[in-house]
Write a protein that holds these residues in place. Structure first.
Motif, PDB file in Angstrom:
ATOM      1  N   VAL A   1     -31.626 -20.147 -15.297  1.00  0.00           N
ATOM      2  CA  VAL A   1     -32.509 -19.496 -14.337  1.00  0.00           C
ATOM      3  C   VAL A   1     -32.054 -18.049 -14.211  1.00  0.00           C
ATOM      4  N   LEU A   2     -32.974 -17.121 -14.391  1.00  0.00           N
ATOM      5  CA  LEU A   2     -32.580 -15.724 -14.448  1.00  0.00           C
ATOM      6  C   LEU A   2     -33.656 -14.818 -13.886  1.00  0.00           C
ATOM      7  N   PRO A   3     -33.242 -13.735 -13.212  1.00  0.00           N
ATOM      8  CA  PRO A   3     -34.236 -12.733 -12.811  1.00  0.00           C
ATOM      9  C   PRO A   3     -34.716 -11.972 -14.030  1.00  0.00           C
ATOM     10  N   PHE A   4     -35.944 -11.513 -13.999  1.00  0.00           N
ATOM     11  CA  PHE A   4     -36.493 -10.852 -15.193  1.00  0.00           C
ATOM     12  C   PHE A   4     -35.733  -9.576 -15.541  1.00  0.00           C
ATOM     13  N   SER A   5     -35.059  -8.985 -14.554  1.00  0.00           N
ATOM     14  CA  SER A   5     -34.287  -7.771 -14.815  1.00  0.00           C
ATOM     15  C   SER A   5     -33.010  -8.057 -15.595  1.00  0.00           C
ATOM     16  N   ALA A   6     -32.642  -9.335 -15.766  1.00  0.00           N
ATOM     17  CA  ALA A   6     -31.388  -9.712 -16.421  1.00  0.00           C
ATOM     18  C   ALA A   6     -31.576 -10.069 -17.888  1.00  0.00           C
ATOM     19  N   ILE A   7     -32.772  -9.807 -18.423  1.00  0.00           N
ATOM     20  CA  ILE A   7     -33.037 -10.099 -19.830  1.00  0.00           C
ATOM     21  C   ILE A   7     -32.871  -8.819 -20.639  1.00  0.00           C
ATOM     22  N   ALA A   8     -31.881  -8.818 -21.527  1.00  0.00           N
ATOM     23  CA  ALA A   8     -31.623  -7.664 -22.388  1.00  0.00           C
ATOM     24  C   ALA A   8     -32.013  -7.998 -23.822  1.00  0.00           C
ATOM     25  N   GLU A   9     -31.760  -7.064 -24.749  1.00  0.00           N
ATOM     26  CA  GLU A   9     -32.221  -7.243 -26.128  1.00  0.00           C
ATOM     27  C   GLU A   9     -31.511  -8.371 -26.859  1.00  0.00           C
ATOM     28  N   ARG A  10     -30.263  -8.665 -26.486  1.00  0.00           N
ATOM     29  CA  ARG A  10     -29.512  -9.693 -27.206  1.00  0.00           C
ATOM     30  C   ARG A  10     -28.941 -10.792 -26.317  1.00  0.00           C
ATOM     31  N   SER A  11     -28.987 -10.608 -25.011  1.00  0.00           N
ATOM     32  CA  SER A  11     -28.376 -11.598 -24.125  1.00  0.00           C
ATOM     33  C   SER A  11     -29.055 -11.597 -22.766  1.00  0.00           C
ATOM     34  N   VAL A  12     -28.722 -12.580 -21.955  1.00  0.00           N
ATOM     35  CA  VAL A  12     -29.256 -12.684 -20.597  1.00  0.00           C
ATOM     36  C   VAL A  12     -28.117 -13.031 -19.641  1.00  0.00           C
ATOM     37  N   GLN A  13     -28.332 -12.683 -18.382  1.00  0.00           N
ATOM     38  CA  GLN A  13     -27.404 -13.065 -17.316  1.00  0.00           C
ATOM     39  C   GLN A  13     -28.171 -13.967 -16.363  1.00  0.00           C
ATOM     40  N   GLY A  14     -27.636 -15.143 -16.096  1.00  0.00           N
ATOM     41  CA  GLY A  14     -28.349 -16.054 -15.224  1.00  0.00           C
ATOM     42  C   GLY A  14     -27.468 -17.154 -14.688  1.00  0.00           C
ATOM     43  N   TYR A  15     -28.103 -18.286 -14.359  1.00  0.00           N
ATOM     44  CA  TYR A  15     -27.391 -19.383 -13.698  1.00  0.00           C
ATOM     45  C   TYR A  15     -27.772 -20.716 -14.350  1.00  0.00           C
ATOM     46  N   VAL A  16     -26.743 -21.521 -14.587  1.00  0.00           N
ATOM     47  CA  VAL A  16     -26.925 -22.869 -15.114  1.00  0.00           C
ATOM     48  C   VAL A  16     -26.419 -23.855 -14.078  1.00  0.00           C
ATOM     49  N   PHE A  17     -27.196 -24.905 -13.815  1.00  0.00           N
ATOM     50  CA  PHE A  17     -26.746 -25.908 -12.850  1.00  0.00           C
ATOM     51  C   PHE A  17     -25.810 -26.891 -13.545  1.00  0.00           C
ATOM     52  N   VAL A  18     -24.643 -27.086 -12.943  1.00  0.00           N
ATOM     53  CA  VAL A  18     -23.640 -27.996 -13.497  1.00  0.00           C
ATOM     54  C   VAL A  18     -23.510 -29.197 -12.568  1.00  0.00           C
ATOM     55  N   ASN A  19     -23.926 -30.359 -13.049  1.00  0.00           N
ATOM     56  CA  ASN A  19     -23.936 -31.553 -12.209  1.00  0.00           C
ATOM     57  C   ASN A  19     -22.566 -31.900 -11.662  1.00  0.00           C
ATOM     58  N   GLU A  20     -21.536 -31.802 -12.526  1.00  0.00           N
ATOM     59  CA  GLU A  20     -20.203 -32.184 -12.094  1.00  0.00           C
ATOM     60  C   GLU A  20     -19.702 -31.324 -10.935  1.00  0.00           C
ATOM     61  N   LEU A  21     -20.110 -30.060 -10.918  1.00  0.00           N
ATOM     62  CA  LEU A  21     -19.683 -29.141  -9.863  1.00  0.00           C
ATOM     63  C   LEU A  21     -20.679 -29.081  -8.714  1.00  0.00           C
ATOM     64  N   GLU A  22     -21.865 -29.643  -8.939  1.00  0.00           N
ATOM     65  CA  GLU A  22     -22.948 -29.672  -7.949  1.00  0.00           C
ATOM     66  C   GLU A  22     -23.311 -28.275  -7.450  1.00  0.00           C
ATOM     67  N   ARG A  23     -23.335 -27.338  -8.375  1.00  0.00           N
ATOM     68  CA  ARG A  23     -23.744 -25.989  -7.984  1.00  0.00           C
ATOM     69  C   ARG A  23     -24.197 -25.195  -9.207  1.00  0.00           C
ATOM     70  N   TRP A  24     -24.847 -24.064  -8.918  1.00  0.00           N
ATOM     71  CA  TRP A  24     -25.281 -23.146  -9.957  1.00  0.00           C
ATOM     72  C   TRP A  24     -24.110 -22.272 -10.372  1.00  0.00           C
ATOM     73  N   MET A  25     -23.906 -22.148 -11.671  1.00  0.00           N
ATOM     74  CA  MET A  25     -22.806 -21.349 -12.201  1.00  0.00           C
ATOM     75  C   MET A  25     -23.361 -20.106 -12.900  1.00  0.00           C
ATOM     76  N   PRO A  26     -22.805 -18.917 -12.609  1.00  0.00           N
ATOM     77  CA  PRO A  26     -23.249 -17.708 -13.317  1.00  0.00           C
ATOM     78  C   PRO A  26     -22.760 -17.731 -14.758  1.00  0.00           C
ATOM     79  N   VAL A  27     -23.629 -17.363 -15.684  1.00  0.00           N
ATOM     80  CA  VAL A  27     -23.272 -17.366 -17.104  1.00  0.00           C
ATOM     81  C   VAL A  27     -23.908 -16.174 -17.809  1.00  0.00           C
ATOM     82  N   THR A  28     -23.282 -15.814 -18.922  1.00  0.00           N
ATOM     83  CA  THR A  28     -23.904 -14.936 -19.901  1.00  0.00           C
ATOM     84  C   THR A  28     -24.342 -15.826 -21.055  1.00  0.00           C
ATOM     85  N   ALA A  29     -25.492 -15.576 -21.603  1.00  0.00           N
ATOM     86  CA  ALA A  29     -26.024 -16.489 -22.625  1.00  0.00           C
ATOM     87  C   ALA A  29     -26.868 -15.719 -23.628  1.00  0.00           C
ATOM     88  N   PRO A  30     -27.118 -16.322 -24.792  1.00  0.00           N
ATOM     89  CA  PRO A  30     -28.062 -15.700 -25.739  1.00  0.00           C
ATOM     90  C   PRO A  30     -29.473 -15.750 -25.179  1.00  0.00           C
TER      91      PRO A  30
END
Length: 391
Positions: free
Chosen positions: A90-119
């Motif tokens: 899940v990412l704001p549209f301003s976080a989409i760059a030419e080669r990567s994105v900054q956003g959040y992935v939900f991790v069940n084991e931690l029961e929360r959204w984790m910030p990540v850098t991703a392709p």
């Protein structure tokens, strides 16, 4: 299923299958490493490709609510994708760059959204919350980038009522199922509609969920007009009282259909539709009943849930399926690919079906079975657009 990992300090995704090679996201080769993972995700793999990796694009202002776990619809989609072996970010549209994105992935084991850098994701699903956000330069630049890279993206924007009417009324098959509609610019526009139809709904062109809607009805002698809104009604001696409102150009007027009723109250249908292999198929049908005020059936504005089974035998579902398929194809032709939409459908007392509104960003349906079906079809669509669907 295989497993992928993320290291928070290095901001990197990796796998630990020494003898395998995987692609993850848009043209990104997942690295092999023995790093200590911050978390892991079980994922589906097809011909060396992991995913699909789905980007759910939201507004920057929605991030605090997301992290507090108050974005129910987004979290439902993320959980469903994860259960199916896909990965969503899940990412704001301003976080989409030419080669990567900054956003959040939900991790069940931690029961929360984790910030990540991703392709970059394989597909991007637009859940930006406002028309104003979609008009920003940042949003438009993001869309241009996705188009340039040919990353599937839907739905492109909110749809206004007038844009929709203009698109649909050119279709000969749909025209009989559209209430007459005009864009209001002056009082004479309303006077003409009332002379022809007797009663009209006035709706904000960019409104949703029944907000701001009211109805005008001429008296039998046409000496006064009844003005009905969600909180009551009053008599207008002259339409001129509404002239400043109409001059804003923010409203459309829609012919009031002599609607079918159930136990004395009018009802309409909420239909959820998804694209699937070249056609638009209905994922579920709900019904809504008007209550004390007969103006709107939207639950947030006084409507009530009505089991569809109560009125099912009155609806020509074969015709409804044809109308929805035709609507989907027509709006995709005019507004870019539409992967899903919901429709407000009315039935007149003589059995005719009418398309009141189409919504390019459906919210959660109150009927759990419809929402489950819709989520299943949405995941199937992600897989179809990214080549993960079974042939």
């Amino acid at each position: 299923m295989t497993v992928i990992f993320y290291n928070h300090e290095k901001k990197q995704w990796f796998h630990q299958d020494k003898n395998r090679s995987y692609m993850f996201g848009y043209q990104h080769r997942l690295r092999f490493a023995n790093d200590a993972p911050s978390f892991s995700l079980p994922v589906k793999e097809r011909n060396g490709k992991i995913g699909p990796f789905v980007g759910i694009m939201i507004s920057e202002s929605s991030i605090p609510a997301l992290l507090k776990r108050k974005k129910q619809y987004v979290e439902l989609i993320a959980h469903s994708l994860q259960k199916a072996g896909s990965v969503s970010i899940v990412l704001p549209f301003s976080a989409i760059a030419e080669r990567s994105v900054q956003g959040y992935v939900f991790v069940n084991e931690l029961e929360r959204w984790m910030p990540v850098t991703a392709p970059l994701p394989d597909v991007v699903y637009n859940r930006v919350k406002s028309r104003a956000d979609e008009k920003t330069k940042s949003f438009q630049q993001t869309i241009a980038l996705l188009d340039h890279l040919r990353i599937p993206f839907f739905n492109r924007s909110f749809l206004t009522k007038w844009e929709l009417y203009e698109a649909l009324q050119n279709n000969e098959r749909l025209r009989p199922h559209l209430p007459a509609t005009i864009k209001v610019q002056r009082v004479d526009d309303i006077r003409m509609m009332l002379q022809i139809y007797g009663s009209v709904y006035i709706k904000p062109n960019e409104g949703a969920k029944g907000k701001g809607i009211f109805r005008l009805t001429s008296s039998p002698s046409q000496t006064y007009v009844m003005y009905e809104h969600i909180n009551g009604q009053k008599t207008l001696a002259s339409l001129g009282e509404l002239a400043p409102l109409f001059a804003s150009g923010r409203y459309v007027a829609q012919q009031a259909i002599d609607a079918d009723t159930w136990k004395g109250s009018r009802y309409d249908l909420r239909v959820l539709v998804h694209y699937r292999r070249g056609t638009y198929a209905i994922s579920g049908i709900g019904a809504r009943l008007a209550q004390a005020q007969q103006l709107t059936t939207h639950i947030l504005n006084g409507g009530k849930l009505l089991p569809y089974s109560k009125v099912k035998n009155r609806i020509d579902e074969s015709l409804l399926r044809d109308i929805m398929d035709e609507c989907g194809k027509e709006i995709s032709k005019h507004f870019g690919f539409i992967g899903e939409f919901s429709a407000d459908i009315g039935r007149s007392k003589d059995g005719q079906l009418y398309v009141y509104e189409l919504n390019a960003k459906p919210m959660i349906f109150d009927e759990p079975d419809i929402q489950r079906s819709g989520t299943k079809q949405l995941i199937a669509l992600f897989e179809e657009l990214t080549g993960f669907a079974s042939s």
